[in-house]
Scaffold this motif. Structure first.
Motif, PDB file in Angstrom:
ATOM      1  N   SER A  21      15.031  -5.461 -10.619  1.00  0.00           N
ATOM      2  CA  SER A  21      14.350  -6.015  -9.487  1.00  0.00           C
ATOM      3  C   SER A  21      12.792  -5.944  -9.756  1.00  0.00           C
ATOM      4  N   SER A  22      12.090  -6.600  -9.438  1.00  0.00           N
ATOM      5  CA  SER A  22      10.599  -6.581  -9.326  1.00  0.00           C
ATOM      6  C   SER A  22       9.757  -6.010  -8.344  1.00  0.00           C
ATOM      7  N   VAL A  23      10.793  -5.653  -7.328  1.00  0.00           N
ATOM      8  CA  VAL A  23      10.154  -4.868  -5.960  1.00  0.00           C
ATOM      9  C   VAL A  23       9.370  -3.717  -6.389  1.00  0.00           C
ATOM     10  N   GLY A  24       8.197  -3.692  -6.257  1.00  0.00           N
ATOM     11  CA  GLY A  24       7.102  -2.411  -6.225  1.00  0.00           C
ATOM     12  C   GLY A  24       6.579  -2.313  -7.649  1.00  0.00           C
ATOM     13  N   ALA A  25       6.954  -3.453  -8.623  1.00  0.00           N
ATOM     14  CA  ALA A  25       6.324  -3.165 -10.001  1.00  0.00           C
ATOM     15  C   ALA A  25       4.921  -3.711 -10.000  1.00  0.00           C
ATOM     16  N   GLY A  26       4.369  -4.631  -9.264  1.00  0.00           N
ATOM     17  CA  GLY A  26       2.913  -4.694  -9.378  1.00  0.00           C
ATOM     18  C   GLY A  26       2.159  -3.436  -8.634  1.00  0.00           C
ATOM     19  N   ASP A  27       2.836  -2.928  -7.735  1.00  0.00           N
ATOM     20  CA  ASP A  27       2.024  -1.664  -6.956  1.00  0.00           C
ATOM     21  C   ASP A  27       2.285  -0.616  -7.919  1.00  0.00           C
ATOM     22  N   SER A  28       3.086  -0.310  -8.866  1.00  0.00           N
ATOM     23  CA  SER A  28       3.144   0.696  -9.982  1.00  0.00           C
ATOM     24  C   SER A  28       2.226   0.286 -10.888  1.00  0.00           C
ATOM     25  N   PRO A  63       0.786  -1.232  -0.056  1.00  0.00           N
ATOM     26  CA  PRO A  63       0.134  -0.014  -0.002  1.00  0.00           C
ATOM     27  C   PRO A  63       0.688   1.331  -0.124  1.00  0.00           C
ATOM     28  N   PHE A  64       1.848   1.327   0.802  1.00  0.00           N
ATOM     29  CA  PHE A  64       2.870   2.299   0.720  1.00  0.00           C
ATOM     30  C   PHE A  64       3.205   2.621  -0.430  1.00  0.00           C
ATOM     31  N   ASN A  65       3.955   1.495  -1.201  1.00  0.00           N
ATOM     32  CA  ASN A  65       4.366   1.826  -2.783  1.00  0.00           C
ATOM     33  C   ASN A  65       3.384   2.364  -3.600  1.00  0.00           C
ATOM     34  N   PHE A  66       2.195   1.659  -3.270  1.00  0.00           N
ATOM     35  CA  PHE A  66       1.041   2.115  -4.274  1.00  0.00           C
ATOM     36  C   PHE A  66       0.539   3.489  -4.109  1.00  0.00           C
ATOM     37  N   ALA A  67       0.835   4.069  -2.945  1.00  0.00           N
ATOM     38  CA  ALA A  67       0.345   5.386  -2.480  1.00  0.00           C
ATOM     39  C   ALA A  67       1.498   6.104  -3.102  1.00  0.00           C
ATOM     40  N   ALA A  68       2.710   5.906  -2.995  1.00  0.00           N
ATOM     41  CA  ALA A  68       3.815   6.822  -3.513  1.00  0.00           C
ATOM     42  C   ALA A  68       3.562   6.829  -4.953  1.00  0.00           C
ATOM     43  N   HIS A  69       3.327   5.839  -5.689  1.00  0.00           N
ATOM     44  CA  HIS A  69       3.210   6.251  -7.156  1.00  0.00           C
ATOM     45  C   HIS A  69       2.043   6.747  -7.607  1.00  0.00           C
ATOM     46  N   CYS A  70       0.960   6.762  -6.761  1.00  0.00           N
ATOM     47  CA  CYS A  70      -0.153   7.625  -6.933  1.00  0.00           C
ATOM     48  C   CYS A  70       0.208   9.233  -6.977  1.00  0.00           C
ATOM     49  N   ALA A  71       0.813   9.381  -5.658  1.00  0.00           N
ATOM     50  CA  ALA A  71       1.114  10.712  -5.516  1.00  0.00           C
ATOM     51  C   ALA A  71       2.138  11.124  -6.571  1.00  0.00           C
ATOM     52  N   ARG A  72       3.004  10.446  -7.122  1.00  0.00           N
ATOM     53  CA  ARG A  72       4.103  10.712  -8.040  1.00  0.00           C
ATOM     54  C   ARG A  72       3.302  11.057  -9.587  1.00  0.00           C
ATOM     55  N   LEU A  73       2.065  10.368  -9.647  1.00  0.00           N
ATOM     56  CA  LEU A  73       1.286  10.548 -10.757  1.00  0.00           C
ATOM     57  C   LEU A  73       0.261  11.683 -10.680  1.00  0.00           C
ATOM     58  N   GLY A  74       0.305  12.390  -9.546  1.00  0.00           N
ATOM     59  CA  GLY A  74      -0.467  13.655  -9.569  1.00  0.00           C
ATOM     60  C   GLY A  74      -1.532  13.583  -8.512  1.00  0.00           C
ATOM     61  N   ALA A  75      -1.873  12.285  -7.964  1.00  0.00           N
ATOM     62  CA  ALA A  75      -3.089  12.158  -7.364  1.00  0.00           C
ATOM     63  C   ALA A  75      -2.958  12.628  -6.064  1.00  0.00           C
ATOM     64  N   GLU A  76      -3.976  13.326  -5.322  1.00  0.00           N
ATOM     65  CA  GLU A  76      -3.959  13.572  -3.929  1.00  0.00           C
ATOM     66  C   GLU A  76      -4.063  12.302  -3.139  1.00  0.00           C
ATOM     67  N   VAL A  86       9.949   2.857  -6.013  1.00  0.00           N
ATOM     68  CA  VAL A  86       9.378   3.773  -6.383  1.00  0.00           C
ATOM     69  C   VAL A  86      10.251   4.969  -6.840  1.00  0.00           C
ATOM     70  N   PRO A  87      11.035   4.434  -7.976  1.00  0.00           N
ATOM     71  CA  PRO A  87      11.969   5.216  -8.616  1.00  0.00           C
ATOM     72  C   PRO A  87      11.528   6.686  -9.436  1.00  0.00           C
ATOM     73  N   ASP A  88      12.584   7.500  -9.387  1.00  0.00           N
ATOM     74  CA  ASP A  88      12.107   8.813 -10.109  1.00  0.00           C
ATOM     75  C   ASP A  88      11.260   8.615 -11.516  1.00  0.00           C
ATOM     76  N   TYR A  89      10.804   9.458 -12.237  1.00  0.00           N
ATOM     77  CA  TYR A  89      10.094   9.137 -13.549  1.00  0.00           C
ATOM     78  C   TYR A  89      11.030  10.044 -14.410  1.00  0.00           C
ATOM     79  N   PRO A  90      11.410   9.617 -15.240  1.00  0.00           N
ATOM     80  CA  PRO A  90      12.052  10.397 -16.524  1.00  0.00           C
ATOM     81  C   PRO A  90      10.898  11.179 -17.273  1.00  0.00           C
ATOM     82  N   TYR A 117       9.189  -0.032 -16.499  1.00  0.00           N
ATOM     83  CA  TYR A 117      10.156   0.762 -16.101  1.00  0.00           C
ATOM     84  C   TYR A 117      10.848   0.377 -14.588  1.00  0.00           C
ATOM     85  N   VAL A 118       9.678   0.368 -13.825  1.00  0.00           N
ATOM     86  CA  VAL A 118      10.163  -0.185 -12.392  1.00  0.00           C
ATOM     87  C   VAL A 118      11.234  -1.078 -12.365  1.00  0.00           C
ATOM     88  N   VAL A 119      10.917  -2.247 -13.186  1.00  0.00           N
ATOM     89  CA  VAL A 119      11.686  -3.623 -12.860  1.00  0.00           C
ATOM     90  C   VAL A 119      13.007  -3.313 -13.453  1.00  0.00           C
TER      91      VAL A 119
END
Length: 287
Positions: A227-234, A24-37, A270-274, A262-264
């Protein structure tokens, strides 16, 4: 766009090294990165690990007003390698097993929850209370089979409170009827009328979306994995944010596979997005 996320934040511990995590943390971080509150309903301990986790929540642009401080220790997952294969030990009795249900009058576009945090009785009660009272049209559930924590009761709660359900091909067997993910998805849609979409990730084969009006498929990106960590959450975050933005199912599925691809290729969930990636997965821009 407002998304309410319920579930665990924890530290993955590799010997003397630790990394912030929890689906859930990884998912939330990606949502925030994508501009969602993005608002996070969770719990951390009244300890240094909890203070550090709260800092990570803020640093990733997540609103932590609903993240409680507990007298239980902050969640950890000890990771060990046996002949090169990782083994996970998720400690029980931690803060995220005792997540309190928050009082909120905010209208959300979606509520997200995973299955792991539901292992704790108090957290299960809180999720059920939150699901009953939260103003959110969509309810996105991500099934994560970890150790022996995904019980029949938890699966029933997930299926009864979701409008969108996501699981991996390897997890299809938990729904009965063998490992055929197509049959599992069709059975879920037939038996649970609240669920309108079932998402199945297929690892290097891409992903599928099943609805009552048809099926959708998106291929995986051709990449060299690190690494596959976080890929499903992204994947989940990109799909949900795009759908809430009005993007069609097929295109949302494709963009979700693009972000996961990209995440894998990166170290870290939760890497930075180009900029080029942002334009492909969310044309209206992200963070």
């Amino acid at each position: 766009m407002k998304i309410l996320v319920f579930g665990e934040v924890l530290w993955d511990v590799f010997g003397d090294k630790r990394v912030i995590g929890g689906a859930p943390f990884n998912f939330a971080a990606h949502c925030a990165r994508l501009g969602a509150e993005t608002y996070f309903v969770s719990a951390v301990g009244n300890d240094k690990a909890g203070a550090d986790a709260a800092n990570e929540i803020r640093a990733h642009g997540i609103d932590g007003r609903y993240t409680a401080v507990s007298d239980r220790p902050t969640g950890i997952c000890e990771v060990t390698l046996t002949e090169g294969h990782p083994e996970y030990d998720l400690k029980s009795g931690t803060a995220y097993d005792y997540i309190p249900c928050p009082d909120t009058d905010i209208v959300f576009d979606a509520l997200y929850f995973g299955s792991l945090a539901l292992r704790g009785e108090e957290s299960r009660r809180s999720l059920l209370e939150l699901s009953a009272k939260a103003s959110a049209a969509e309810r996105f559930c991500d099934i994560n089979v970890r150790q022996d924590f995904c019980t029949d009761e938890i699966i029933s709660i997930c299926l009864s409170n979701a409008t969108v359900l996501k699981f991996s091909r390897e997890e299809a067997g938990i729904f009965g009827g063998g490992s055929d993910h197509t049959r599992a998805a069709e059975r879920i849609l037939n038996d649970f009328p609240k669920i309108h979409t079932v998402l199945v990730t297929l690892d290097t084969d891409g992903a599928m979306a099943f609805t009552r009006s048809g099926r959708y498929y998106a291929p995986a990106e051709r990449v060299t994995p690190v690494s596959s960590v976080g890929a499903g959450d992204s994947f989940s975050a990109a799909y949900l944010v795009n759908r809430l933005s009005g993007t069609g199912i097929g295109e949302s599925l494709s963009r979700a596979c693009t972000l996961a691809g990209y995440v894998v290729t990166q170290l870290g969930a939760v890497p930075d997005y180009p900029a080029e990636l942002i334009n492909r997965i969310y044309p209206n821009g992200g963070k």
